[in-house]
Every structure is written in structure tokens, then in C-alpha cells.
Design an enzyme around this catalytic site. Structure first.
Site, PDB file in Angstrom:
ATOM      1  N   LYS A   1       6.332  62.267  68.528  1.00  0.00           N
ATOM      2  CA  LYS A   1       5.236  61.982  69.433  1.00  0.00           C
ATOM      3  C   LYS A   1       5.803  61.247  70.639  1.00  0.00           C
ATOM      4  O   LYS A   1       6.897  60.710  70.585  1.00  0.00           O
ATOM      5  CB  LYS A   1       4.130  61.191  68.727  1.00  0.00           C
ATOM      6  CG  LYS A   1       4.528  59.903  68.040  1.00  0.00           C
ATOM      7  CD  LYS A   1       3.351  59.388  67.207  1.00  0.00           C
ATOM      8  CE  LYS A   1       3.610  58.013  66.642  1.00  0.00           C
ATOM      9  NZ  LYS A   1       4.222  58.063  65.285  1.00  0.00           N
TER      10      LYS A   1
ATOM     11  N   LYS B   1      15.520  54.984  61.008  1.00  0.00           N
ATOM     12  CA  LYS B   1      14.956  56.295  60.737  1.00  0.00           C
ATOM     13  C   LYS B   1      16.010  57.355  61.030  1.00  0.00           C
ATOM     14  O   LYS B   1      16.702  57.270  62.043  1.00  0.00           O
ATOM     15  CB  LYS B   1      13.743  56.504  61.640  1.00  0.00           C
ATOM     16  CG  LYS B   1      12.972  57.767  61.337  1.00  0.00           C
ATOM     17  CD  LYS B   1      11.663  57.797  62.087  1.00  0.00           C
ATOM     18  CE  LYS B   1      11.882  58.181  63.527  1.00  0.00           C
ATOM     19  NZ  LYS B   1      10.698  58.814  64.112  1.00  0.00           N
TER      20      LYS B   1
ATOM     21  N   ASP C   1       8.712  51.626  70.044  1.00  0.00           N
ATOM     22  CA  ASP C   1       9.720  52.661  70.274  1.00  0.00           C
ATOM     23  C   ASP C   1       9.256  53.767  71.213  1.00  0.00           C
ATOM     24  O   ASP C   1       9.953  54.765  71.392  1.00  0.00           O
ATOM     25  CB  ASP C   1      10.183  53.255  68.940  1.00  0.00           C
ATOM     26  CG  ASP C   1       9.054  53.931  68.174  1.00  0.00           C
ATOM     27  OD1 ASP C   1       7.893  53.515  68.355  1.00  0.00           O
ATOM     28  OD2 ASP C   1       9.323  54.864  67.395  1.00  0.00           O
TER      29      ASP C   1
ATOM     30  N   ASP D   1       3.998  51.756  72.368  1.00  0.00           N
ATOM     31  CA  ASP D   1       4.415  50.879  71.267  1.00  0.00           C
ATOM     32  C   ASP D   1       5.903  50.547  71.347  1.00  0.00           C
ATOM     33  O   ASP D   1       6.583  50.907  72.315  1.00  0.00           O
ATOM     34  CB  ASP D   1       4.063  51.511  69.911  1.00  0.00           C
ATOM     35  CG  ASP D   1       4.944  52.699  69.561  1.00  0.00           C
ATOM     36  OD1 ASP D   1       5.432  53.359  70.490  1.00  0.00           O
ATOM     37  OD2 ASP D   1       5.148  52.961  68.356  1.00  0.00           O
TER      38      ASP D   1
ATOM     39  N   THR E   1       6.358  56.382  55.688  1.00  0.00           N
ATOM     40  CA  THR E   1       5.790  57.362  56.619  1.00  0.00           C
ATOM     41  C   THR E   1       6.791  57.693  57.731  1.00  0.00           C
ATOM     42  O   THR E   1       6.886  58.825  58.183  1.00  0.00           O
ATOM     43  CB  THR E   1       4.494  56.809  57.256  1.00  0.00           C
ATOM     44  OG1 THR E   1       3.632  56.333  56.221  1.00  0.00           O
ATOM     45  CG2 THR E   1       3.776  57.868  58.063  1.00  0.00           C
TER      46      THR E   1
ATOM     47  N   ASP F   1       6.710  55.977  71.185  1.00  0.00           N
ATOM     48  CA  ASP F   1       6.125  57.260  70.808  1.00  0.00           C
ATOM     49  C   ASP F   1       4.603  57.230  70.762  1.00  0.00           C
ATOM     50  O   ASP F   1       3.964  58.276  70.682  1.00  0.00           O
ATOM     51  CB  ASP F   1       6.723  57.804  69.491  1.00  0.00           C
ATOM     52  CG  ASP F   1       6.622  56.836  68.339  1.00  0.00           C
ATOM     53  OD1 ASP F   1       6.096  55.713  68.533  1.00  0.00           O
ATOM     54  OD2 ASP F   1       7.069  57.184  67.230  1.00  0.00           O
ATOM     55  N   ARG F   2       4.005  56.024  70.810  1.00  0.00           N
ATOM     56  CA  ARG F   2       2.534  55.947  70.804  1.00  0.00           C
ATOM     57  C   ARG F   2       1.991  55.674  72.195  1.00  0.00           C
ATOM     58  O   ARG F   2       2.698  55.149  73.050  1.00  0.00           O
ATOM     59  CB  ARG F   2       2.069  54.801  69.903  1.00  0.00           C
ATOM     60  CG  ARG F   2       2.388  54.988  68.464  1.00  0.00           C
ATOM     61  CD  ARG F   2       1.732  53.900  67.661  1.00  0.00           C
ATOM     62  NE  ARG F   2       2.025  54.087  66.241  1.00  0.00           N
ATOM     63  CZ  ARG F   2       1.286  53.617  65.269  1.00  0.00           C
ATOM     64  NH1 ARG F   2       0.206  52.902  65.532  1.00  0.00           N
ATOM     65  NH2 ARG F   2       1.621  53.830  64.014  1.00  0.00           N
TER      66      ARG F   2
ATOM     67  N   THR G   1      -0.304  62.559  57.063  1.00  0.00           N
ATOM     68  CA  THR G   1       0.039  61.557  58.072  1.00  0.00           C
ATOM     69  C   THR G   1       1.555  61.442  58.240  1.00  0.00           C
ATOM     70  O   THR G   1       2.295  61.415  57.260  1.00  0.00           O
ATOM     71  CB  THR G   1      -0.553  60.207  57.638  1.00  0.00           C
ATOM     72  OG1 THR G   1      -1.970  60.314  57.672  1.00  0.00           O
ATOM     73  CG2 THR G   1      -0.109  59.091  58.561  1.00  0.00           C
TER      74      THR G   1
ATOM     75  N   SER H   1       9.091  50.557  65.070  1.00  0.00           N
ATOM     76  CA  SER H   1       8.004  51.125  65.849  1.00  0.00           C
ATOM     77  C   SER H   1       6.940  50.116  66.281  1.00  0.00           C
ATOM     78  O   SER H   1       7.253  49.192  67.013  1.00  0.00           O
ATOM     79  CB  SER H   1       7.393  52.276  65.054  1.00  0.00           C
ATOM     80  OG  SER H   1       6.554  53.023  65.864  1.00  0.00           O
ATOM     81  N   HIS H   2       5.705  50.279  65.792  1.00  0.00           N
ATOM     82  CA  HIS H   2       4.610  49.422  66.260  1.00  0.00           C
ATOM     83  C   HIS H   2       4.586  48.077  65.519  1.00  0.00           C
ATOM     84  O   HIS H   2       3.718  47.253  65.805  1.00  0.00           O
ATOM     85  CB  HIS H   2       3.280  50.134  66.058  1.00  0.00           C
ATOM     86  CG  HIS H   2       2.987  50.435  64.618  1.00  0.00           C
ATOM     87  ND1 HIS H   2       3.615  51.446  63.938  1.00  0.00           N
ATOM     88  CD2 HIS H   2       2.177  49.832  63.723  1.00  0.00           C
ATOM     89  CE1 HIS H   2       3.183  51.467  62.683  1.00  0.00           C
ATOM     90  NE2 HIS H   2       2.310  50.497  62.525  1.00  0.00           N
TER      91      HIS H   2
HETATM   92  C1  VG1 Z   1       1.181  54.925  60.637  1.00  0.00           C
HETATM   93  C2  VG1 Z   1       0.174  55.902  61.208  1.00  0.00           C
HETATM   94  C3  VG1 Z   1       0.782  57.289  61.278  1.00  0.00           C
HETATM   95  C4  VG1 Z   1       2.092  57.242  62.076  1.00  0.00           C
HETATM   96  C5  VG1 Z   1       3.021  56.201  61.483  1.00  0.00           C
HETATM   97  C6  VG1 Z   1       4.275  56.023  62.298  1.00  0.00           C
HETATM   98  O1  VG1 Z   1       1.502  55.295  59.313  1.00  0.00           O
HETATM   99  O2  VG1 Z   1      -0.998  55.907  60.459  1.00  0.00           O
HETATM  100  O3  VG1 Z   1      -0.145  58.166  61.848  1.00  0.00           O
HETATM  101  O4  VG1 Z   1       2.722  58.496  62.050  1.00  0.00           O
HETATM  102  O5  VG1 Z   1       2.368  54.941  61.425  1.00  0.00           O
HETATM  103  O6  VG1 Z   1       3.990  55.673  63.617  1.00  0.00           O
HETATM  104  P1  VG1 Z   1       0.840  54.594  58.018  1.00  0.00           P
HETATM  105  O7  VG1 Z   1       1.501  55.251  56.853  1.00  0.00           O
HETATM  106  O8  VG1 Z   1       1.080  53.119  58.143  1.00  0.00           O
HETATM  107  O9  VG1 Z   1      -0.624  54.877  58.121  1.00  0.00           O
HETATM  108  V1  VG1 Z   1       5.131  54.803  64.514  1.00  0.00           V
HETATM  109  O10 VG1 Z   1       4.718  54.826  66.065  1.00  0.00           O
HETATM  110  O11 VG1 Z   1       4.955  53.262  63.749  1.00  0.00           O
HETATM  111  O12 VG1 Z   1       6.596  55.525  64.120  1.00  0.00           O
HETATM  112 CO    CO Z   2       6.233  54.250  67.258  1.00  0.00          CO
END
Ligand code: VG1
Ligand code: CO
Length: 541
Positions: A374, A124, A277, A275, A16, A279-280, A342, A111-112
């Protein structure tokens, strides 16, 4: 010696949001090098190009930055712009790519996901518009990774990334920049900083939880230095390689320290977390939690109160599983509302084409056309700007919103680390039954539509299939089921639940209670608990 023979690794397929793996997987000899070379090759090489580089400060990020600099030099890049200490939040990296006219950038983050030697790492690639590489590019990276036989890496010493300035590195230039300043300047143009300073002067109290991740330095600069919020308004403000053991996912489960403060006696007026990085965002008021889907709808309805958006919105977009609350706002405003798969990469074309101004996902992500990612702190500032202009608390703004538009009760139930075969079977069994579902009555709810979501990008016509199952009930309620594409262990199934209540009654219930009929219907239809043998979801947001 800059050319090194190598063999492909299995599984270097970006998900994703980039390639995410256990840190030790990335630390294997040649693993990172292969992925970076595959990326460079997939974009037609980096000769003469300018790249941006930085990440969220997690374990292995500084070492990875040195590897990438040596590879960029050996691949004849002209210039790499690096955040000091290899730090850049994802939105700041996006801004840097755009404002410096770079050809692309590499963001070092999972990220998270938690960080550390036994946790997760990620890389990325973002394109010249500052946004995540679209699927055409990530597919090309994967295709190159499985065929790779060598990579180029210069035999040069490590660079001191702690010192701001510019140096030669082989034939390439490396520019180490302040990761915060340019981003803070951009944000200052979008919001009414004078009104915000007055708000803090009048005693407004905030608590921003950076969760020992990248937003700390940004939040201290913006809230405490530029806006005059009280010292200590930002907590966990120092980025640490293992996030101090925190799981930097800004939801009620993982940001529980902030939750306790905001739900406790003498809570501050406003709380937020971000989070790994940056963006959340999670938004809280004194005693109230804002569901991200509601947050997006509130921002859309009130954007005109902020200087950067006072001309109105061109359109909005939300990911498919995000609640339909923002659709109702768009309808009232008379603007288009796009439904995308997504992942932020699907918003890029709409933003570039000027078709949308605001975008959001249910997963605590909102943003606008100011960058192509984001942006957690942007969302915080937009909320504060709206609070300052409306003179209302978070709770009052939410109550007004629901009274005007009705409420989309919403929740996501995650079943994590399932056996991959089991998760795939649950989803494919459901897909096999979709055609028969419309018209069926489940737990008193009539199914009006059921399909597997496929998206045709309105700008370039590209098609992305298999983006999750949606089952729609009479009256605006629905369930959505999809597989996560960011995990590093087994498979994670996400079940998204939504129920619309028009009001005026029933607007202030507990979401899990209000959603009970939808949860029961999903048990009958999908049977996640029965089929996984779990007593319930691992995480509820
Ligand atoms: C998750 C979220 C998605 C978001 C992605 C990256 O993906 O559901 O909405 O864009 O994380 O966020 P998935 O495929 O696990 O549902 V971040 O802040 O981790 O770059
Ligand atoms: Co993130």
C-alpha cells in the site's frame, strides 16, 4: 569468526505484517540475528542474491541495518541495495526491489506503531515481486526460527550509510542509494503533474503531515519541489528516531494536530497524513474527513481520470473488514471485486496475475499495481489528480459519490491490550454460536448470514482460515470481529461496523449516530463492553 551458536527465542512468528516486538526485545543479544538467519534459511539462503534494505528511520533501525549487512555478507549475498541513512519508505522499498530485479528485501519498521527504546520495532521480509512475504514463507521463517542453532555474521566494521555510492564489504557489494529519487520518478509517471502544478499555481493549499516519520523527504521532494506547493505544505517533515513523541498512525485520534487545522477556520483545501513507514494515508478536505473505505471506492470510481489508470481497472480487491462501498463501484464498472483476509500480503497474487489494479483496506491503506505494497503518498496524489480533473472539492466529490452509489456508514472500534485469554474466549464463544445466528432478530435487525472468514487464494489455491467473524444483517449492514496481528502488548480486538443507506435521504449523518442500531446489535450479540469491563473502545476510527 562468522558462525555464532544461538538458541531459539519464543514468539518469533511474523504477524499481519512482519515481526513486531518491543524495541528492547529486538535489542537483546542474538534476537535480531536469529530472525534474520531464519529468514535467510527459509528462502533457501541468500548466496549470490541481491537484497534491498531500509526502514522508516525509527530507533534501532540504523543499528539493525549494520547487523543485517554483516549477516548478508557472511551468508554470501552478492549485493545489498540500502537507502541512504538506512531510510526507505515501504512503497519505495517495494519499488526498489521490483525496478532493480532484487531477490527480496528487508524493511525495518513497526509501521503505525510508535517508536523509541520503550516502544516498538519490527522487521518484514518482502519477496521478489516487491510485496510482503506470503504465509507459506512466513510459516517457513517461523519453523526455522524455532529450530535455529547458529547464525552467520561477518566480523567487519560498520559502513557509513550516510554516503551515496558503492563499496565492497567482504565478498559482497553494498550500494547506498538516494531513497527518494526512484520512487518520485515512478509516481510522476502515474499522475498528471502538469495539471497538479497548475492547481498549486492557482493557489490550491495542502497540508501533508508526515508525523516525523519516513514520508517527510518524499513529500517535500514531490509536493514542494516537483509540484510547486507552498513551502511549509509538509509538516513534521523530518524523520526522527522516536517520531518526536508522535504516534505515527494517520487517523483522527493520532493525527489530531492536522485534524484541528483541517476542521478549523481558514482550513487548507486538502489535508493528508501518513504512517511510520509511509504505506498508510488519511485524507481530509476543508472540514471533512474521508473514511478510508469510502476513499477506496472514490479512487476506484475515478481512477480513469489519472494517466496511469486511464485504460480502466482490471479489478479491485479489499480486505474482508473493509466496507462494501467499493463492491458497488465494481458492480457499476462491471469488474471483479475480491475479498481477501486482512494484510497486504493477500493482494500480491491477484496483482501479479493481473486480476486487480486497485486494492485497499479499511485501516487507511490503499494502493495499486505500481508496487506491491500500500502507498500513502500515491493515494494523496491520486486524490489531487481527481480533484484537479473534476474541479471539485473533497466534500463535493464525496457527496456526488454517495448520491450515485449510496453510503456505507462505517466505523472500527478497537479494544486494545486486553488479556490474551479474555480476547480469545470472546472470539471463540462467538464462533460457537455462529450456526444458530441466521434468522435471529437482534435489536430489530435480522441476521442473514454468520460465519468465520476463510480465504482460498484464486491464484495458488492456498487456504487461510480463521480470518475473523462476520455477521451480516438484512439490507447490507454487518459487523465483523477479529484479533489484531500487529500489536506488541496483550491482545487487541477490532470490531468493524457497517450500515448501508441507499439514499437519497440520510446520506449526511454522523457515522456514529447512523451506526447506533448496529452498535446496539453488536452489544447484544458480542457484549464487548460487558465482557471486557471497559466503558467503551480505546480507539474509534
Ligand atoms: C493492521 C490493519 C491491517 C494492516 C496491518 C499492517 O493489522 O488492520 O489492515 O494491513 O495493520 O499495516 P491488524 O492485524 O493489527 O488488524 V501497517 O501500515 O502497520 O504495515
Ligand atoms: Co505502515
Amino acid at each position: 569468526m562468522t558462525r555464532h551458536a544461538t538458541k531459539p527465542f519464543a514468539g518469533q512468528k511474523p504477524g499481519t505484517s512482519g515481526l513486531r516486538k518491543k524495541t528492547r526485545v529486538f535489542m537483546q543479544p542474538d534476537y535480531l540475528e536469529n530472525f534474520v538467519q531464519a529468514t535467510f534459511d527459509a528462502i533457501g539462503g541468500v548466496r549470490g542474491k541481491t537484497l534491498v534494505l531500509g526502514g522508516d528511520g525509527r530507533f534501532y533501525g540504523a543499528e539493525a541495518a549494520q547487523v543485517i549487512l554483516k549477516m548478508a555478507a557472511a551468508n554470501h549475498a552478492a549485493r545489498v541495495i540500502v537507502g541512504q541513512g538506512a531510510w526507505l519508505s515501504t512503497p519505495a522499498a517495494s519499488n526498489l526491489i521490483r525496478s532493480r530485479g532484487a531477490d527480496g528485501g528487508l524493511i525495518l519498521s513497526a509501521s503505525h506503531n510508535p517508536g523509541g527504546p520503550d516502544e516498538d520495532f519490527g522487521v518484514k521480509y518482502n519477496i521478489a515481486n516487491g510485496g510482503p512475504a506470503p504465509e507459506t514463507v512466513t510459516d517457513a521463517i517461523f519453523a526455522r526460527a524455532v529450530a535455529l542453532t547458529s547464525y552467520a555474521k561477518a566480523d567487519l566494521p560498520d559502513i557509513d550509510l550516510g554516503r551515496i555510492g558503492e563499496i565492497s564489504f567482504g565478498d559482497m557489494r553494498v550500494e547506498v542509494v538516494d531513497p527518494v529519487a526512484l520512487y518520485a520518478d515512478l509516481i510522476e509517471e502515474l499522475f498528471d503533474f502538469n495539471a497538479l502544478r497548475d492547481l498549486f499555481k492557482a493557489g490550491f493549499r495542502v497540508r501533508i503531515d508526515s508525523m516525523n516519520a519516513i514520508t517527510g523527504p518524499y513529500a517535500v521532494e514531490i509536493f514542494e519541489r516537483r509540484l510547486g506547493a507552498a513551502a511549509g505544505s509538509v509538516m513534521h517533515e523530518t524523520p526522527l528516531p522516536d517520531f518526536g513523541g508522535m504516534h505515527p498512525d494517520p487517523n483522527p485520534t493520532w493525527a489530531h494536530e492536522l485534524m484541528a487545522i483541517m476542521m478549523g477556520d481558514d482550513a487548507p483545501d486538502f489535508g493528508a497524513a501518513s504512517d511510520g513507514d509511509g504505506d498508510r494515508n488519511m485524507i481530509l478536505g476543508a472540514g471533512v474527513y474521508v473514511s478510508p473505505s469510502d476513499g477506496l471506492a472514490v479512487l476506484a470510481a475515478n481512477a480513469h481520470l489519472c494517466p496511469g489508470y486511464n485504460a480502466g481497472l482490471k479489478g479491485v480487491a479489499r480486505s474482508m473488514p473493509t466496507s462494501m462501498a467499493v463492491d458497488r463501484v465494481a458492480q457499476t464498472l462491471g469488474i471483479a471485486c475480491h475479498e481477501t483476509p486482512t494484510g497486504w500480503k493477500f493482494f500480491g497474487n491477484l496483482l501479479d496475475a493481473g486480476q486487480v489494479t486497485l486494492c485497499g483496506e479499511e485501516s487507511f491503506g490503499t494502493g495499486s499495481d505500481h508496487v506491491r505494497e500500500k502507498d500513502g503518498l500515491w493515494a494523496v496524489l491520486m486524490w489531487l489528480n481527481i480533484i484537479a480533473r473534476r474541479g471539485q472539492s473533497v466534500a463535493q466529490i464525496l457527496a456526488d459519490h454517495w448520491a450515485r452509489f449510496g453510503r456505507n456508514y462505517y466505523s472500527r472500534h478497537d479494544y486494545e491490550a486486553l488479556p490474551v485469554d479474555q480476547a480469545n474466549a470472546i472470539l471463540s464463544d462467538l464462533c460457537d454460536r455462529l450456526a444458530d445466528l441466521p434468522g435471529q432478530v437482534v435489536n430489530g435487525l435480522t441476521i442473514t448470514a454468520a460465519d468465520e472468514f476463510s480465504y482460498t487464494d484464486p491464484v495458488d489455491g492456498s487456504v487461510s482460515g480463521h480470518q475473523g467473524v462476520r455477521i451480516q444483517f438484512d439490507g447490507g449492514s454487518r459487523i465483523v470481529l477479529r484479533l489484531s496481528g500487529t500489536g506488541t502488548e496483550g491482545a487487541t480486538l477490532r470490531l468493524y461496523l457497517e450500515r448501508y443507506v441507499a439514499g437519497p435521504g440520510g446520506l449526511h449523518e454522523n457515522p456514529q449516530t447512523a451506526l447506533a442500531p448496529i452498535i446496539a446489535a453488536s452489544d447484544a450479540l458480542v457484549g464487548l463492553r460487558a465482557r471486557t469491563g471497559r466503558s467503551g473502545p480505546d480507539v474509534v476510527t
